[in-house]
Design an enzyme around this catalytic site. Structure first.
Site, PDB file in Angstrom:
ATOM      1  N   LYS A   1      -4.262 -10.936  -6.092  1.00 45.59           N
ATOM      2  CA  LYS A   1      -5.453 -11.122  -5.268  1.00 45.59           C
ATOM      3  C   LYS A   1      -6.588 -10.235  -5.777  1.00 45.59           C
ATOM      4  O   LYS A   1      -6.355  -9.091  -6.135  1.00 45.59           O
ATOM      5  CB  LYS A   1      -5.095 -10.726  -3.820  1.00 45.59           C
ATOM      6  CG  LYS A   1      -6.228 -10.884  -2.830  1.00 45.59           C
ATOM      7  CD  LYS A   1      -5.854 -10.307  -1.467  1.00 45.59           C
ATOM      8  CE  LYS A   1      -6.089  -8.806  -1.406  1.00 45.59           C
ATOM      9  NZ  LYS A   1      -6.226  -8.266  -0.041  1.00 45.59           N
TER      10      LYS A   1
ATOM     11  N   LYS B   1     -10.968  -5.003  -3.690  1.00 47.90           N
ATOM     12  CA  LYS B   1     -12.021  -4.021  -3.913  1.00 47.90           C
ATOM     13  C   LYS B   1     -11.467  -2.733  -4.488  1.00 47.90           C
ATOM     14  O   LYS B   1     -12.206  -1.914  -4.996  1.00 47.90           O
ATOM     15  CB  LYS B   1     -12.821  -3.752  -2.631  1.00 47.90           C
ATOM     16  CG  LYS B   1     -12.027  -3.697  -1.337  1.00 47.90           C
ATOM     17  CD  LYS B   1     -12.883  -3.255  -0.149  1.00 47.90           C
ATOM     18  CE  LYS B   1     -13.196  -4.323   0.855  1.00 47.90           C
ATOM     19  NZ  LYS B   1     -12.570  -4.129   2.170  1.00 47.90           N
TER      20      LYS B   1
ATOM     21  N   LYS C   1       0.816  -1.214   0.000  1.00 51.54           N
ATOM     22  CA  LYS C   1       0.000   0.000   0.000  1.00 51.54           C
ATOM     23  C   LYS C   1       0.849   1.262   0.000  1.00 51.54           C
ATOM     24  O   LYS C   1       0.498   2.247  -0.638  1.00 51.54           O
ATOM     25  CB  LYS C   1      -0.951   0.014   1.208  1.00 51.54           C
ATOM     26  CG  LYS C   1      -2.121  -0.957   1.051  1.00 51.54           C
ATOM     27  CD  LYS C   1      -3.258  -0.589   1.979  1.00 51.54           C
ATOM     28  CE  LYS C   1      -4.429  -1.551   1.827  1.00 51.54           C
ATOM     29  NZ  LYS C   1      -5.510  -1.280   2.786  1.00 51.54           N
TER      30      LYS C   1
HETATM   31  P1  AMP Z   1     -10.556  -6.507   3.701  1.00 50.24           P
HETATM   32  O1  AMP Z   1     -11.410  -6.299   2.508  1.00 50.24           O
HETATM   33  O2  AMP Z   1      -9.115  -6.258   3.437  1.00 50.24           O
HETATM   34  O3  AMP Z   1     -11.073  -5.829   4.923  1.00 50.24           O
HETATM   35  O4  AMP Z   1     -10.645  -8.075   3.993  1.00 50.24           O
HETATM   36  C1  AMP Z   1     -11.700  -8.645   4.733  1.00 50.24           C
HETATM   37  C2  AMP Z   1     -11.581 -10.144   4.752  1.00 50.24           C
HETATM   38  O5  AMP Z   1     -11.736 -10.683   3.436  1.00 50.24           O
HETATM   39  C3  AMP Z   1     -10.232 -10.646   5.258  1.00 50.24           C
HETATM   40  O6  AMP Z   1     -10.443 -11.812   6.036  1.00 50.24           O
HETATM   41  C4  AMP Z   1      -9.499 -10.981   4.005  1.00 50.24           C
HETATM   42  O7  AMP Z   1      -8.518 -11.970   4.202  1.00 50.24           O
HETATM   43  C5  AMP Z   1     -10.610 -11.492   3.106  1.00 50.24           C
HETATM   44  N1  AMP Z   1     -10.293 -11.290   1.687  1.00 50.24           N
HETATM   45  C6  AMP Z   1     -10.090 -10.107   1.062  1.00 50.24           C
HETATM   46  N2  AMP Z   1      -9.818 -10.295  -0.250  1.00 50.24           N
HETATM   47  C7  AMP Z   1      -9.850 -11.630  -0.455  1.00 50.24           C
HETATM   48  C8  AMP Z   1      -9.643 -12.473  -1.612  1.00 50.24           C
HETATM   49  N3  AMP Z   1      -9.360 -11.968  -2.818  1.00 50.24           N
HETATM   50  N4  AMP Z   1      -9.756 -13.813  -1.450  1.00 50.24           N
HETATM   51  C9  AMP Z   1     -10.057 -14.339  -0.235  1.00 50.24           C
HETATM   52  N5  AMP Z   1     -10.246 -13.611   0.876  1.00 50.24           N
HETATM   53  C10 AMP Z   1     -10.157 -12.283   0.776  1.00 50.24           C
END
Ligand code: AMP
Ligand code: TRP
Length: 336
Positions: free
Chosen positions: A198, A201, A117
């Site tokens: 990965k 969003k 980031k």
């Molecule tokens: P975040 O959007 O970074 O707050 O992530 C929230 C949750 O979603 C965390 O447990 C991440 O590990 C999971 N996560 C985010 N992106 C992915 C992805 N592409 N594949 C699997 N898990 C994800």
């Protein structure tokens, strides 16, 4: 009450619209875990994490409520689990300062998410560096046993364990040492346009991700455009066919079909039918959730009740741990 139940804690940032990566890597497993009676579950919308990068205030408010609505619509039962908004429990901010003071700069600079980031943004805020300490206290304040997350959070979980152990060693036992709970499949859903990255969003190309709230036709279109390869064989081979492997993972986690069953079903057919079925499987899963989200969001009073009740319980538990930390560190309790 819940004294001898194992505790689960997890959260998602309202920093953008949630993707099927969030759904398959995290949310879907939370719903599974809530039905196993032995857990006391806390699921948080981590708004304080979201502001580590710039947010538009009105959008942040909208998304915070939408994430909460998605938690409920995906199947989390408000009578069984505690749902709350992170900033409603002030202990998180306070405890973060305390734990910050025993965190090494080097530990934070080593985090891959920070490195990624900070390379992406020009003015890197201190919050981005300190964020894993906030995540650690999120978890530790609830004396958490298990943290269901996707693969990308494993390193932050390891840091959480290190920080908890260090505090316990310095000041005597205070925190439970948590374990990560990472699903075997779906822990890392990849970008549809660049399946070596990965799904995120915040990716630049919208064809790379599918939002939980994307309309069915958009979902179908994005899957039909997903990058595959020229081999034309549905086979699970991450190395040589990462795009196909990713679509297989999505189909498998949604339908329960094994990779072998999928390979067999589409043998000799190229990718068209396979992609069509992946799209339909996603629509079948998400469409009912989307309808529920819309219903829930139209009832602000109900949502308010949910996050009020959640914050009450979370505050009670978190404050108990915070007071322990303050006392052990040597801060004088306020006079009553
Ligand atoms: P975040 O959007 O970074 O707050 O992530 C929230 C949750 O979603 C965390 O447990 C991440 O590990 C999971 N996560 C985010 N992106 C992915 C992805 N592409 N594949 C699997 N898990 C994800
Ligand atoms: N850092 C996590 C992410 O980006 C979100 C998060 C914040 C979290 N606090 C948490 C996850 C506590 C699990 C437990 O995905």
């Amino acid at each position: 009450m819940s004294e001898n139940k194992k505790v689960i804690f997890s959260g998602i940032q309202p920093s953008g619209n949630l993707t099927i990566g969030n759904y398959l890597g995290a949310l879907k497993n939370w719903v599974k875990l809530q039905d196993e009676e032995e857990y006391d579950c806390y699921y948080c919308v981590v708004d304080l994490h979201a502001i580590t990068v710039k947010q538009e205030p009105a959008e942040l408010r909208r998304r915070t409520l939408e994430v909460l609505a998605i938690y409920i619509a995906a199947g989390l039962d408000v009578d069984k689990v505690t749902l709350f908004i992170q900033s409603h429990v002030k202990a998180h901010s306070e405890a973060q300062w305390l734990l910050n003071c025993s965190t090494y700069l080097g530990e934070l600079q080593r985090m891959t998410q920070f490195k990624d980031k900070s390379a992406k943004y020009s003015n890197v805020g201190a919050g981005l560096l300190n964020y894993p300490v906030l995540m650690a206290v999120d978890i530790l304040l609830y004396q958490t046993d298990l943290v269901p997350v996707g693969q990308d959070q494993k390193q932050h979980l390891e840091l959480t364990r290190d920080l908890a152990q260090r505090f316990n060693n310095t000041y005597s036992d205070t925190f439970k040492i948590p374990e990560p709970y990472i699903p075997k499949e779906g822990a890392k859903i990849m970008d549809l346009q660049d399946p070596t990255k990965k799904m995120s969003k915040s990716a630049e190309n919208p064809n790379g991700y599918i939002f939980i709230m994307d309309p069915p036709d958009v979902i179908r279109k994005k899957i039909s455009r997903a990058v595959t390869d020229s081999l034309g064989v549905v086979k699970y081979d991450v190395e040589n066919q990462p795009g196909v492997a990713n679509l297989m993972t999505i189909l498998s986690t949604l339908t329960g079909m094994s990779f072998e069953e999928i390979e067999k079903k589409y043998e000799g057919q190229g990718y068209a039918n396979f992609k069509k079925d992946v799209g339909e499987a996603i629509v079948a899963e998400l469409e009912p959730i989307q309808n529920k989200v819309k219903d829930i969001l139209s009832d602000k009073k109900y949502l308010e009740e949910v996050y009020k009740k959640g914050a009450e319980k979370a505050n009670y538990v978190a404050n108990k741990t915070l007071r322990k930390m303050q006392k052990k560190i040597g801060l004088i309790p306020p006079a009553r």
